[in-house]
Design a protein around this motif. Structure first.
Motif, PDB file in Angstrom:
ATOM      1  N   PHE A  51       0.573  -1.731  -0.317  1.00 61.00           N
ATOM      2  CA  PHE A  51      -0.142  -0.053  -0.043  1.00 61.00           C
ATOM      3  C   PHE A  51       0.954   1.416   0.301  1.00 61.00           C
ATOM      4  CE2 PHE A  51      -2.830  -2.964   2.016  1.00 61.00           C
ATOM      5  CZ  PHE A  51      -3.887  -2.960   1.026  1.00 61.00           C
ATOM      6  N   VAL A  52       2.310   1.337   0.127  1.00 62.73           N
ATOM      7  CA  VAL A  52       2.928   2.256   0.209  1.00 62.73           C
ATOM      8  C   VAL A  52       4.109   2.348  -1.132  1.00 62.73           C
ATOM      9  CG1 VAL A  52       4.390   3.813   1.693  1.00 62.73           C
ATOM     10  CG2 VAL A  52       2.384   2.586   2.655  1.00 62.73           C
ATOM     11  N   CYS A  53       4.683   1.241  -1.268  1.00 64.16           N
ATOM     12  CA  CYS A  53       5.405   0.959  -1.933  1.00 64.16           C
ATOM     13  C   CYS A  53       5.101   0.653  -3.273  1.00 64.16           C
ATOM     14  CB  CYS A  53       6.747  -0.265  -1.500  1.00 64.16           C
ATOM     15  SG  CYS A  53       7.083   0.097   0.155  1.00 64.16           S
ATOM     16  N   ILE A  54       4.450  -0.300  -3.259  1.00 64.71           N
ATOM     17  CA  ILE A  54       4.408  -0.252  -4.293  1.00 64.71           C
ATOM     18  C   ILE A  54       3.706   0.743  -5.309  1.00 64.71           C
ATOM     19  CG2 ILE A  54       2.445  -1.376  -6.402  1.00 64.71           C
ATOM     20  CD1 ILE A  54       5.052  -3.289  -5.713  1.00 64.71           C
ATOM     21  N   ILE A  57       6.132   3.526  -6.279  1.00 69.01           N
ATOM     22  CA  ILE A  57       6.928   3.059  -7.027  1.00 69.01           C
ATOM     23  C   ILE A  57       6.716   3.641  -8.618  1.00 69.01           C
ATOM     24  CG2 ILE A  57       8.198   1.562  -8.501  1.00 69.01           C
ATOM     25  CD1 ILE A  57       8.765   0.389  -5.834  1.00 69.01           C
ATOM     26  N   GLY A  58       5.078   3.044  -9.092  1.00 70.59           N
ATOM     27  CA  GLY A  58       4.297   3.165  -9.931  1.00 70.59           C
ATOM     28  C   GLY A  58       4.097   5.038 -10.034  1.00 70.59           C
ATOM     29  N   LEU A  59       3.887   5.738  -9.041  1.00 69.60           N
ATOM     30  CA  LEU A  59       3.279   7.540  -9.431  1.00 69.60           C
ATOM     31  C   LEU A  59       5.011   7.470  -9.892  1.00 69.60           C
ATOM     32  CD1 LEU A  59       1.555   7.819  -6.353  1.00 69.60           C
ATOM     33  CD2 LEU A  59       1.027   8.004  -8.420  1.00 69.60           C
ATOM     34  N   SER A  60       6.073   7.216  -9.500  1.00 64.76           N
ATOM     35  CA  SER A  60       7.802   7.478  -9.530  1.00 64.76           C
ATOM     36  C   SER A  60       7.539   7.101 -11.149  1.00 64.76           C
ATOM     37  CB  SER A  60       8.547   7.179  -9.251  1.00 64.76           C
ATOM     38  OG  SER A  60       8.117   7.065  -8.146  1.00 64.76           O
ATOM     39  N   GLY A  61       7.445   6.053 -11.375  1.00 63.18           N
ATOM     40  CA  GLY A  61       7.771   5.789 -13.299  1.00 63.18           C
ATOM     41  C   GLY A  61       6.441   6.602 -13.813  1.00 63.18           C
ATOM     42  N   LEU A  62       5.299   6.540 -13.822  1.00 62.02           N
ATOM     43  CA  LEU A  62       4.740   7.279 -14.270  1.00 62.02           C
ATOM     44  C   LEU A  62       4.786   8.985 -14.318  1.00 62.02           C
ATOM     45  CD1 LEU A  62       2.036   7.890 -15.656  1.00 62.02           C
ATOM     46  CD2 LEU A  62       0.780   8.366 -13.656  1.00 62.02           C
ATOM     47  N   ASN A  63       5.715   9.627 -13.662  1.00 65.98           N
ATOM     48  CA  ASN A  63       5.959  10.597 -13.561  1.00 65.98           C
ATOM     49  C   ASN A  63       7.247  10.788 -14.079  1.00 65.98           C
ATOM     50  OD1 ASN A  63       6.637  13.429 -12.445  1.00 65.98           O
ATOM     51  ND2 ASN A  63       7.902  13.214 -11.158  1.00 65.98           N
ATOM     52  N   THR A  64       7.910   9.909 -14.212  1.00 64.51           N
ATOM     53  CA  THR A  64       9.354   9.766 -15.051  1.00 64.51           C
ATOM     54  C   THR A  64       9.000  10.081 -16.674  1.00 64.51           C
ATOM     55  OG1 THR A  64      10.454   9.001 -13.402  1.00 64.51           O
ATOM     56  CG2 THR A  64      11.327   8.888 -16.016  1.00 64.51           C
ATOM     57  N   TYR A  65       8.329   8.842 -17.037  1.00 59.97           N
ATOM     58  CA  TYR A  65       7.192   8.849 -18.201  1.00 59.97           C
ATOM     59  C   TYR A  65       6.925  10.513 -19.139  1.00 59.97           C
ATOM     60  CZ  TYR A  65       4.143   7.081 -22.110  1.00 59.97           C
ATOM     61  OH  TYR A  65       3.943   6.828 -23.137  1.00 59.97           O
ATOM     62  N   LEU A  66       5.902  10.883 -18.263  1.00 57.15           N
ATOM     63  CA  LEU A  66       4.963  12.025 -18.400  1.00 57.15           C
ATOM     64  C   LEU A  66       6.432  12.908 -19.030  1.00 57.15           C
ATOM     65  CD1 LEU A  66       1.671  11.539 -15.804  1.00 57.15           C
ATOM     66  CD2 LEU A  66       2.450  11.483 -18.498  1.00 57.15           C
ATOM     67  N   LEU A  67       7.151  12.853 -18.067  1.00 58.72           N
ATOM     68  CA  LEU A  67       8.502  14.491 -18.219  1.00 58.72           C
ATOM     69  C   LEU A  67       9.439  13.825 -19.341  1.00 58.72           C
ATOM     70  CD1 LEU A  67       9.875  15.126 -14.467  1.00 58.72           C
ATOM     71  CD2 LEU A  67       8.074  16.009 -15.631  1.00 58.72           C
ATOM     72  N   GLU A  68       9.610  12.675 -19.632  1.00 56.87           N
ATOM     73  CA  GLU A  68      10.385  12.213 -21.121  1.00 56.87           C
ATOM     74  C   GLU A  68       9.157  12.185 -22.271  1.00 56.87           C
ATOM     75  OE1 GLU A  68      13.442  11.527 -21.091  1.00 56.87           O
ATOM     76  OE2 GLU A  68      14.124  12.640 -18.692  1.00 56.87           O
TER      77      GLU A  68
END
Length: 109
Positions: A51-54, A57-68
């Motif tokens: 409920f915290v780590c997964i 990690i998903g939100l960090s990946g989404l943020n990176t994808y949108l910025l790139e």
């Protein structure tokens, strides 16, 4: 003068709290007190992981994808300049025409 009194009073309060905490801990461990708080709790770590780590990690990946994705839309690759000092070959590569590396991509290289 006032500052030294404040610091002394603050240190006294901190020392008092540390001593009180240490005495409480020693009384529990010396008398064989309750160890319920120190038992492993795998359910807690399971919940924290799912409920915290997964989600983090998903939100960090989404943020990176949108910025790139935004960066890639307006990126212009600079023109290739064939500097001789960067392409020194003592012998050709054993594949293809001998000038391109194994991972050569004609679109990006």
């Amino acid at each position: 003068m006032i500052l030294s009194k404040v610091l002394t009073r603050g240190q006294t309060v901190a020392n008092h709290l540390m001593v009180r905490s240490a005495m409480r801990w020693m009384s529990k461990t010396a008398s064989g007190g309750s160890h319920g708080a120190h038992e492993p709790n795998p359910e807690l770590w399971w919940k924290i992981f799912f409920f915290v780590c997964i989600p983090a990690i998903g939100l960090s990946g989404l943020n990176t994808y949108l910025l790139e994705k935004e960066h890639h839309e307006h990126y212009v690759r600079p023109e290739f300049k064939p500097y001789e000092y960067m392409r020194i070959r003592t012998r050709p590569f054993p594949w293809g025409d001998g000038q391109h590396t194994l991972f050569h991509n004609p679109k990006y290289n």
